[in-house]
Design a protein around this motif. Structure first.
Motif, mmCIF file in Angstrom:
data_model
loop_
_atom_site.group_PDB
_atom_site.id
_atom_site.type_symbol
_atom_site.label_atom_id
_atom_site.label_comp_id
_atom_site.label_asym_id
_atom_site.label_seq_id
_atom_site.Cartn_x
_atom_site.Cartn_y
_atom_site.Cartn_z
ATOM 1 N N GLY A 99 7.437 19.720 2.214
ATOM 2 C CA GLY A 99 8.632 20.575 2.142
ATOM 3 C C GLY A 99 9.836 19.804 1.635
ATOM 4 O O GLY A 99 9.703 18.849 0.875
ATOM 5 N N THR A 100 10.999 20.195 2.091
ATOM 6 C CA THR A 100 12.234 19.570 1.615
ATOM 7 C C THR A 100 12.255 18.077 1.934
ATOM 8 O O THR A 100 12.757 17.280 1.164
ATOM 9 N N ALA A 101 11.709 17.709 3.088
ATOM 10 C CA ALA A 101 11.844 16.322 3.527
ATOM 11 C C ALA A 101 10.515 15.733 3.997
ATOM 12 O O ALA A 101 10.491 14.794 4.782
ATOM 13 N N GLY A 102 9.394 16.266 3.534
ATOM 14 C CA GLY A 102 8.102 15.732 3.959
ATOM 15 C C GLY A 102 7.277 16.809 4.629
ATOM 16 O O GLY A 102 7.569 17.998 4.485
ATOM 17 N N PHE A 103 6.237 16.391 5.357
ATOM 18 C CA PHE A 103 5.382 17.359 6.048
ATOM 19 C C PHE A 103 5.886 17.581 7.467
ATOM 20 O O PHE A 103 6.349 16.649 8.114
ATOM 21 N N ARG A 104 5.760 18.806 7.945
ATOM 22 C CA ARG A 104 6.119 19.106 9.329
ATOM 23 C C ARG A 104 5.219 20.208 9.861
ATOM 24 O O ARG A 104 4.945 21.168 9.137
ATOM 25 N N ALA A 105 4.753 20.082 11.100
ATOM 26 C CA ALA A 105 3.895 21.104 11.716
ATOM 27 C C ALA A 105 3.752 20.780 13.202
ATOM 28 O O ALA A 105 4.283 19.771 13.683
ATOM 29 N N SER B 149 12.363 15.402 13.293
ATOM 30 C CA SER B 149 13.815 15.568 13.257
ATOM 31 C C SER B 149 14.331 16.512 14.343
ATOM 32 O O SER B 149 14.109 16.275 15.533
ATOM 33 N N HIS B 150 14.970 17.624 13.945
ATOM 34 C CA HIS B 150 15.581 18.526 14.926
ATOM 35 C C HIS B 150 14.613 19.601 15.400
ATOM 36 O O HIS B 150 15.007 20.458 16.197
ATOM 37 N N ASN B 151 13.359 19.577 14.944
ATOM 38 C CA ASN B 151 12.384 20.579 15.393
ATOM 39 C C ASN B 151 12.087 20.414 16.889
ATOM 40 O O ASN B 151 12.380 19.371 17.472
ATOM 41 N N VAL C 95 6.495 13.880 8.968
ATOM 42 C CA VAL C 95 6.540 12.557 8.366
ATOM 43 C C VAL C 95 7.573 12.533 7.246
ATOM 44 O O VAL C 95 7.710 13.485 6.487
ATOM 45 N N LYS C 96 8.343 11.451 7.205
ATOM 46 C CA LYS C 96 9.275 11.202 6.106
ATOM 47 C C LYS C 96 8.794 9.927 5.407
ATOM 48 O O LYS C 96 8.495 8.937 6.089
ATOM 49 N N LEU C 97 8.711 9.960 4.098
ATOM 50 C CA LEU C 97 8.100 8.870 3.334
ATOM 51 C C LEU C 97 9.182 8.104 2.580
ATOM 52 O O LEU C 97 10.078 8.703 1.981
ATOM 53 N N GLU D 195 15.066 4.821 -0.211
ATOM 54 C CA GLU D 195 15.351 6.250 -0.367
ATOM 55 C C GLU D 195 14.081 7.056 -0.084
ATOM 56 O O GLU D 195 13.027 6.504 0.215
ATOM 57 N N MET D 196 14.202 8.390 -0.222
ATOM 58 C CA MET D 196 13.021 9.223 0.033
ATOM 59 C C MET D 196 12.021 9.096 -1.116
ATOM 60 O O MET D 196 12.395 8.799 -2.245
ATOM 61 N N LEU D 197 10.760 9.363 -0.815
ATOM 62 C CA LEU D 197 9.695 9.295 -1.823
ATOM 63 C C LEU D 197 10.142 9.970 -3.119
ATOM 64 O O LEU D 197 10.696 11.075 -3.086
ATOM 65 N N PRO E 130 21.193 21.874 -5.112
ATOM 66 C CA PRO E 130 20.379 22.619 -4.147
ATOM 67 C C PRO E 130 20.340 21.902 -2.795
ATOM 68 O O PRO E 130 20.619 20.699 -2.699
ATOM 69 N N THR E 131 19.967 22.635 -1.761
ATOM 70 C CA THR E 131 19.835 22.108 -0.397
ATOM 71 C C THR E 131 18.756 21.026 -0.340
ATOM 72 O O THR E 131 17.727 21.154 -0.993
ATOM 73 N N GLY E 132 18.970 20.009 0.474
ATOM 74 C CA GLY E 132 17.975 18.937 0.633
ATOM 75 C C GLY E 132 18.574 17.612 0.204
ATOM 76 O O GLY E 132 19.123 17.486 -0.893
ATOM 77 N N VAL E 133 18.462 16.628 1.094
ATOM 78 C CA VAL E 133 19.076 15.324 0.876
ATOM 79 C C VAL E 133 18.709 14.726 -0.479
ATOM 80 O O VAL E 133 19.544 14.136 -1.164
ATOM 81 N N LYS E 134 17.439 14.926 -0.882
ATOM 82 C CA LYS E 134 17.011 14.239 -2.104
ATOM 83 C C LYS E 134 17.839 14.668 -3.322
ATOM 84 O O LYS E 134 18.089 13.866 -4.216
ATOM 85 N N VAL F 67 21.722 33.812 -1.134
ATOM 86 C CA VAL F 67 20.458 33.811 -0.387
ATOM 87 C C VAL F 67 19.521 32.805 -1.032
ATOM 88 O O VAL F 67 19.613 32.532 -2.231
ATOM 89 N N ARG F 68 18.637 32.214 -0.222
ATOM 90 C CA ARG F 68 17.662 31.238 -0.748
ATOM 91 C C ARG F 68 16.458 31.193 0.176
ATOM 92 O O ARG F 68 16.595 31.398 1.392
ATOM 93 N N PRO F 69 15.289 30.935 -0.406
ATOM 94 C CA PRO F 69 14.126 30.767 0.461
ATOM 95 C C PRO F 69 14.253 29.438 1.201
ATOM 96 O O PRO F 69 14.619 28.434 0.594
ATOM 97 N N SER F 70 13.989 29.428 2.500
ATOM 98 C CA SER F 70 14.030 28.177 3.266
ATOM 99 C C SER F 70 12.953 27.230 2.758
ATOM 100 O O SER F 70 11.876 27.660 2.342
ATOM 101 N N GLY F 71 13.233 25.932 2.815
ATOM 102 C CA GLY F 71 12.217 24.935 2.470
ATOM 103 C C GLY F 71 11.475 24.454 3.696
ATOM 104 O O GLY F 71 10.550 23.637 3.586
ATOM 105 N N THR F 72 11.866 24.908 4.873
ATOM 106 C CA THR F 72 11.252 24.384 6.099
ATOM 107 C C THR F 72 10.701 25.473 7.013
ATOM 108 O O THR F 72 10.056 25.160 8.009
HETATM 109 C C1 16G Z 1 15.652 19.560 5.692
HETATM 110 C C2 16G Z 1 16.489 18.644 4.843
HETATM 111 C C3 16G Z 1 17.949 19.029 4.917
HETATM 112 C C4 16G Z 1 18.143 20.489 4.595
HETATM 113 C C5 16G Z 1 17.236 21.357 5.414
HETATM 114 C C6 16G Z 1 17.282 22.768 4.896
HETATM 115 C C7 16G Z 1 16.249 16.254 4.453
HETATM 116 C C8 16G Z 1 16.142 14.895 5.059
HETATM 117 N N1 16G Z 1 16.359 17.264 5.302
HETATM 118 O O1 16G Z 1 15.953 19.387 7.049
HETATM 119 O O2 16G Z 1 18.637 18.232 3.992
HETATM 120 O O3 16G Z 1 19.482 20.857 4.825
HETATM 121 O O4 16G Z 1 15.902 20.897 5.301
HETATM 122 O O5 16G Z 1 16.379 23.563 5.583
HETATM 123 O O6 16G Z 1 16.203 16.425 3.242
HETATM 124 P P1 16G Z 1 15.997 25.001 5.060
HETATM 125 O O7 16G Z 1 15.430 24.853 3.676
HETATM 126 O O8 16G Z 1 15.043 25.522 6.052
HETATM 127 O O9 16G Z 1 17.265 25.800 5.038
#
Ligand code: 16G
Ligand code: MG
Length: 535
Positions: free
Chosen positions: A25-31, A65-67, A74-76, A82-84, A352-356, A492-497
């Motif tokens: 996803g935005t920052a690696g795998f999560r589940a 993270s905040h989940n 995992v964050k790579l 920096e991120m992968l 766009p949203t996401g640290v990378k 509006v935007r599709p969530s990455g997480t």
């Molecule tokens: C991840 C991203 C964060 C972003 C969030 C958006 C990293 C380290 N973390 O937590 O930057 O704000 O996803 O989430 O890149 P969303 O796509 O569900 O709105």
């Protein structure tokens, strides 16, 4: 044993769970943590391959993270800290989704072949984890993956995500990279930044989200006290990770985190998230229960002011051509963006949203300040700018202080611990408390909603997620809803997480922002295949 056979043999204890389709996803795998052993094993192989390709050290941080606590992820970490790199995300998905040991062995062989990587090793991959109980077991799975390609995993145990990124960066630069070095570097640079200024004279209360930030801030706190900064840590692990506390909770609900009931209104407080890469300042409001937030936008403004103050104090016009940029996302409050444009005189970019994405954009400046409204961010200094400051540091305190700032604020990735030190130093150098910081501008009221749709990929955005390209007609309808709303803005935007579409709206009043968000959520539901009853 030839490599594919080694992979075949080692992967047997880590089968892909039936029906599990991990996605980077935005920052690696999560589940949910129980599903992730195969993913971690394969990320171990991936980051070993990355280390072989670059002939440098890479890293793996096991965290969600905040989940919630039962999740993991995992964050790579690239050799730069920096991120992968984004080109390798496809390999991550390919390896993680290989259906059998044989398919995995073939995918690994394909990756090594395409990238021209000679394996086995040597090489090193650093592995750390947060406080989730599933962390050590998942770290062991990642380590088994690393060994498959003949590299050595180095088990770093419990670390914040940014600490691991920092260690990878420092190791590859041949610099001291232990945990104690991290604390000494940050505390030393902080002391330099605040030398000769009056302490703020009030304890800083820190909500540690019951996560890894708690032991790490406790380890640092003793070294900050001599420089006049006293921390009082709350939510240090006695409660549920990210449960009713932490920066994410605070930002979503603007409610006081647990253990802050007795803290007096006006007190300087801050909160980190479960892996301490997000930071939010706040203070309890009169009347109880609610908090006034100082979010990532406000931290970015303060950081940019500090940078600009220092640059303007450089000798002999050295500051004249320095390019300072602020990078935000569409979530940045309109009032913050207006303030930056009207008062700070630096470039503002939206990604766009996401640290990378923000991180990449920040690299295009001599000094790139990036923060998401949710508190992810840092300040990046270009190599050329730092070299120039090195030359000036003997004669210029401002240059020396800019160097100190580049040490305080993590150059690898956003870091809540170093963010705290930057904010504290910035306030103290101005002699400011929270009231002056709050008075810079007033946030426009905003509202965020989620809409469930059959396939969130049906929403395609453009212009850094500020506009919808597909489904056709949706953007025109949003434009019509926004038209006539004083200071109205919505996207509006599709969530990455998460499997949802996110709706953001802001306007002059809270009622108008709420109404606009509702209207846009209904449009998404109607035009993008909403599931269940309309909002
Ligand atoms: C991840 C991203 C964060 C972003 C969030 C958006 C990293 C380290 N973390 O937590 O930057 O704000 O996803 O989430 O890149 P969303 O796509 O569900 O709105
Ligand atoms: Mg985090």
């Amino acid at each position: 044993m030839a490599l594919p056979e080694a992979v075949l043999a080692a992967s047997r204890p880590y089968p892909l769970p039936a029906g599990f389709r991990p996605s980077y996803g935005t920052a690696g795998f999560r589940a949910v943590a129980d599903l992730l052993h195969s993913t971690m094993f394969r990320c171990g192989i991936l980051m070993a391959a990355r280390a072989l390709k670059t002939r440098q050290i890479t890293g793996i941080c096991i965290t969600a993270s905040h989940n919630p606590a039962p999740d993991n992820g995992v964050k790579l970490v690239e050799p730069s800290g920096e991120m992968l790199c984004q080109e390798w995300e496809a390999y991550a998905n390919e390896l993680a989704n290989a259906g059998s040991d044989a398919e995995l062995a073939a995918a690994v062989e394909g990756l090594l072949g395409r990238e021209g990587i000679a394996a086995p090793g040597p090489g090193t991959v650093l592995i750390a984890h947060d406080t989730r109980p599933s962390g050590p077991g998942l770290a062991a799975a990642a380590a088994a993956g690393v060994r498959c390609l003949g590299l050595e995993p180095e088990m770093c145990g419990l670390l914040t995500t940014p600490q691991l990124h920092w260690m990878v960066m420092r190791r590859n630069r041949g610099k001291a990279a232990g945990e104690a070095d991290y604390y000494a570097a940050l505390a030393g640079a902080y002391a330099q930044l605040v030398a000769g200024t009056q302490p703020l004279g009030q304890t800083l209360y820190v909500d540690c989200a019951n996560g890894v930030g708690a032991p790490k801030l406790a380890a640092l706190a003793g070294q900050l006290a001599p420089a006049g900064l006293t921390l009082e840590l709350r939510n240090t692990g006695d409660g549920v990770l990210n449960g009713g506390c932490g920066s994410d909770f605070l930002q979503k609900d603007r409610q006081l985190p647990s253990q802050f009931e007795g803290v007096a209104p006006g007190t300087r407080c801050c909160a980190v998230d479960g892996d301490a890469d997000r930071l939010m300042y706040f203070t309890p409001l009169e009347g109880g229960g609610k908090a006034l937030l100082f979010d990532g936008d406000r931290i970015a403004v303060l950081a940019a002011m500090l940078v600009k103050d220092l640059i303007s104090a450089l000798p002999g016009g050295a500051g004249a051509d320095v390019r300072v940029g602020i990078i935000q996302t569409a979530y940045a409050n309109g009032a913050a963006s207006d303030y930056i444009r009207d008062n700070l005189g630096c470039g503002v970019e939206v990604t766009p949203t996401g640290v990378k994405y923000l991180h990449e954009a920040a690299h295009r400046y001599d000094v790139g300040v990036y923060f998401e409204a949710n508190g992810h961010g840092t300040v990046l200094f270009s190599k050329a700018f730092l070299a120039q400051m090195q030359q000036l540091a003997g004669e210029s305190k401002a240059a020396a202080d800019l160097l100190a700032l580049s040490v305080v604020i993590n150059q690898a990735v956003g870091d809540a611990i170093s963010g705290i030190l930057m904010v504290e130093a910035a306030l103290r150098r101005r002699g400011w408390g929270l009231p002056q910081w709050a008075a810079l501008y007033t946030d426009l009221p905003s509202r965020q909603l989620k809409v469930k749709v059959a396939d969130r990929a049906a929403i395609v955005t453009t212009d850094a997620e500020t506009r919808v390209a597909e489904p056709r007609g949706l953007q025109a309808a949003i434009d019509a809803a926004v038209a006539g709303v004083p200071r109205g803005r919505s996207f509006v935007r599709p969530s990455g997480t998460e499997d949802v579409v996110r709706v953001y709206a802001e306007a002059e009043s809270q009622e108008a922002a709420d109404a606009l968000a509702d209207a846009v959520a209904r449009l998404v539901h109607a035009k993008a295949g909403g599931v269940g009853p309309a909002p």
